[in-house]
Write a protein that holds these residues in place. Structure first.
Motif, mmCIF file in Angstrom:
data_model
loop_
_atom_site.group_PDB
_atom_site.id
_atom_site.type_symbol
_atom_site.label_atom_id
_atom_site.label_comp_id
_atom_site.label_asym_id
_atom_site.label_seq_id
_atom_site.Cartn_x
_atom_site.Cartn_y
_atom_site.Cartn_z
ATOM 1 N N ASP A 134 -52.364 72.199 116.266
ATOM 2 C CA ASP A 134 -51.838 71.946 117.601
ATOM 3 C C ASP A 134 -50.328 71.905 117.465
ATOM 4 O OD1 ASP A 134 -54.282 71.796 118.895
ATOM 5 O OD2 ASP A 134 -54.464 69.632 118.600
ATOM 6 N N ILE A 135 -49.637 72.648 118.316
ATOM 7 C CA ILE A 135 -48.173 72.651 118.264
ATOM 8 C C ILE A 135 -47.616 72.291 119.631
ATOM 9 C CG2 ILE A 135 -48.020 74.348 116.397
ATOM 10 C CD1 ILE A 135 -47.162 76.432 118.531
ATOM 11 N N LEU A 136 -46.429 71.736 119.616
ATOM 12 C CA LEU A 136 -45.634 71.558 120.818
ATOM 13 C C LEU A 136 -44.563 72.627 120.730
ATOM 14 C CD1 LEU A 136 -45.064 69.975 123.373
ATOM 15 C CD2 LEU A 136 -43.643 68.442 122.013
ATOM 16 N N LYS A 164 -48.177 72.683 125.043
ATOM 17 C CA LYS A 164 -49.013 72.321 123.896
ATOM 18 C C LYS A 164 -49.963 73.482 123.674
ATOM 19 C CE LYS A 164 -52.299 68.974 122.183
ATOM 20 N NZ LYS A 164 -53.168 67.863 122.503
ATOM 21 N N ARG A 165 -50.033 73.972 122.457
ATOM 22 C CA ARG A 165 -50.881 75.115 122.117
ATOM 23 C C ARG A 165 -51.755 74.790 120.919
ATOM 24 N NH1 ARG A 165 -48.584 80.125 124.068
ATOM 25 N NH2 ARG A 165 -47.091 79.558 125.656
ATOM 26 N N ARG A 166 -52.953 75.339 120.906
ATOM 27 C CA ARG A 166 -53.801 75.312 119.710
ATOM 28 C C ARG A 166 -53.753 76.725 119.157
ATOM 29 N NH1 ARG A 166 -59.027 71.888 119.043
ATOM 30 N NH2 ARG A 166 -57.330 70.421 118.872
ATOM 31 N N ILE A 167 -53.324 76.854 117.903
ATOM 32 C CA ILE A 167 -53.131 78.181 117.326
ATOM 33 C C ILE A 167 -53.768 78.284 115.951
ATOM 34 C CG2 ILE A 167 -50.991 78.598 118.610
ATOM 35 C CD1 ILE A 167 -49.457 78.011 116.027
ATOM 36 N N CYS A 169 -53.317 82.405 119.796
ATOM 37 C CA CYS A 169 -53.153 81.270 120.698
ATOM 38 C C CYS A 169 -54.431 81.117 121.513
ATOM 39 C CB CYS A 169 -51.959 81.511 121.619
ATOM 40 S SG CYS A 169 -51.751 80.227 122.853
ATOM 41 N N TYR A 170 -55.053 79.939 121.406
ATOM 42 C CA TYR A 170 -56.299 79.691 122.125
ATOM 43 C C TYR A 170 -56.059 79.372 123.600
ATOM 44 C CZ TYR A 170 -58.728 79.910 117.715
ATOM 45 O OH TYR A 170 -59.242 80.352 116.525
ATOM 46 N N LEU A 218 -45.993 69.973 114.866
ATOM 47 C CA LEU A 218 -47.192 70.654 114.380
ATOM 48 C C LEU A 218 -48.141 69.612 113.818
ATOM 49 C CD1 LEU A 218 -47.398 73.881 112.399
ATOM 50 C CD2 LEU A 218 -48.612 71.908 111.558
ATOM 51 N N ILE A 219 -49.382 69.634 114.304
ATOM 52 C CA ILE A 219 -50.407 68.714 113.808
ATOM 53 C C ILE A 219 -51.619 69.546 113.395
ATOM 54 C CG2 ILE A 219 -51.934 66.793 114.373
ATOM 55 C CD1 ILE A 219 -49.863 66.038 116.545
ATOM 56 N N PRO A 220 -52.006 69.515 112.121
ATOM 57 C CA PRO A 220 -53.207 70.237 111.693
ATOM 58 C C PRO A 220 -54.451 69.671 112.382
ATOM 59 C CG PRO A 220 -51.897 69.558 109.807
ATOM 60 C CD PRO A 220 -51.334 68.873 111.006
ATOM 61 N N VAL A 221 -55.384 70.550 112.728
ATOM 62 C CA VAL A 221 -56.633 70.135 113.366
ATOM 63 C C VAL A 221 -57.691 70.027 112.286
ATOM 64 C CG1 VAL A 221 -58.410 70.779 115.030
ATOM 65 C CG2 VAL A 221 -56.011 71.258 115.528
ATOM 66 N N TYR A 222 -58.215 68.819 112.099
ATOM 67 C CA TYR A 222 -59.214 68.596 111.063
ATOM 68 C C TYR A 222 -60.635 68.615 111.611
ATOM 69 C CZ TYR A 222 -55.328 67.365 108.089
ATOM 70 O OH TYR A 222 -54.167 67.409 107.374
ATOM 71 N N ASP A 223 -60.798 68.308 112.896
ATOM 72 C CA ASP A 223 -62.126 68.233 113.496
ATOM 73 C C ASP A 223 -62.118 69.038 114.785
ATOM 74 O OD1 ASP A 223 -64.673 67.618 114.222
ATOM 75 O OD2 ASP A 223 -64.308 65.488 114.571
ATOM 76 N N THR A 224 -62.864 70.130 114.816
ATOM 77 C CA THR A 224 -62.846 71.009 115.991
ATOM 78 C C THR A 224 -64.011 70.760 116.933
ATOM 79 O OG1 THR A 224 -64.007 72.727 114.753
ATOM 80 C CG2 THR A 224 -61.605 72.843 114.792
#
Length: 69
Positions: free
Chosen positions: A12-14, A24-27, A41-42, A58-64
Protein backbone atom coordinates in the motif's frame (compact mmCIF):
# COMPACT_ATOMS: atom_id res chain seq x y z
CA UNK A 1 10.48 -1.30 -2.26
CA UNK A 2 13.11 -3.63 -3.63
CA UNK A 3 12.20 -6.29 -1.07
CA UNK A 4 8.53 -6.14 -2.13
CA UNK A 5 9.58 -6.56 -5.74
CA UNK A 6 11.90 -9.52 -5.05
CA UNK A 7 9.30 -11.40 -2.99
CA UNK A 8 6.33 -10.44 -5.24
CA UNK A 9 4.68 -8.81 -2.25
CA UNK A 10 1.86 -6.29 -2.53
CA UNK A 11 2.28 -2.84 -1.00
CA UNK A 12 0.00 0.00 0.00
CA UNK A 13 1.47 3.36 -0.96
CA UNK A 14 0.54 6.97 -0.43
CA UNK A 15 1.27 8.61 -3.77
CA UNK A 16 1.34 12.30 -4.66
CA UNK A 17 0.26 13.02 -8.25
CA UNK A 18 1.95 15.71 -10.35
CA UNK A 19 -1.08 17.91 -9.62
CA UNK A 20 -0.44 17.55 -5.86
CA UNK A 21 -3.35 15.17 -5.17
CA UNK A 22 -2.54 12.40 -2.66
CA UNK A 23 -3.99 8.94 -3.32
CA UNK A 24 -3.74 5.60 -1.56
CA UNK A 25 -2.90 2.74 -3.93
CA UNK A 26 -2.40 -1.00 -3.59
CA UNK A 27 0.30 -2.02 -6.04
CA UNK A 28 2.50 -4.91 -7.09
CA UNK A 29 5.99 -3.83 -8.14
CA UNK A 30 7.11 -5.12 -11.53
CA UNK A 31 10.39 -3.33 -12.29
CA UNK A 32 12.43 -0.20 -11.65
CA UNK A 33 12.96 2.09 -14.65
CA UNK A 34 15.38 4.91 -13.80
CA UNK A 35 13.62 7.29 -11.39
CA UNK A 36 10.27 5.50 -11.84
CA UNK A 37 8.74 2.21 -10.77
CA UNK A 38 6.52 0.14 -13.03
CA UNK A 39 3.77 -1.52 -11.01
CA UNK A 40 0.34 -3.01 -11.35
CA UNK A 41 -2.16 -0.68 -9.65
CA UNK A 42 -5.22 -2.42 -8.20
CA UNK A 43 -7.13 0.89 -7.95
CA UNK A 44 -6.88 1.52 -11.70
CA UNK A 45 -6.61 -2.18 -12.70
CA UNK A 46 -3.71 -1.35 -14.99
CA UNK A 47 0.08 -1.23 -15.17
CA UNK A 48 1.35 2.26 -14.37
CA UNK A 49 4.58 4.17 -13.86
CA UNK A 50 5.07 5.81 -10.47
CA UNK A 51 7.77 8.41 -9.80
CA UNK A 52 9.84 7.23 -6.85
CA UNK A 53 10.09 10.78 -5.46
CA UNK A 54 6.27 10.99 -5.32
CA UNK A 55 5.85 7.87 -3.17
CA UNK A 56 5.30 9.40 0.27
CA UNK A 57 4.80 6.18 2.25
CA UNK A 58 5.01 2.44 1.62
CA UNK A 59 3.55 -0.34 3.76
CA UNK A 60 4.03 -4.00 2.74
CA UNK A 61 0.80 -6.02 2.70
CA UNK A 62 1.18 -9.20 4.72
CA UNK A 63 -2.45 -10.37 4.79
CA UNK A 64 -4.59 -10.04 1.66
CA UNK A 65 -7.72 -11.65 3.13
CA UNK A 66 -10.83 -9.53 3.29
CA UNK A 67 -12.74 -9.95 6.50
CA UNK A 68 -16.33 -8.85 7.03
CA UNK A 69 -16.85 -6.99 10.30
Amino acid sequence: MLKCMIYHQLADILYLSDQGIPTKRRIKFLQIKGDCVQAYCYLRNATQLFKIKNILALIPVYDTRREVV
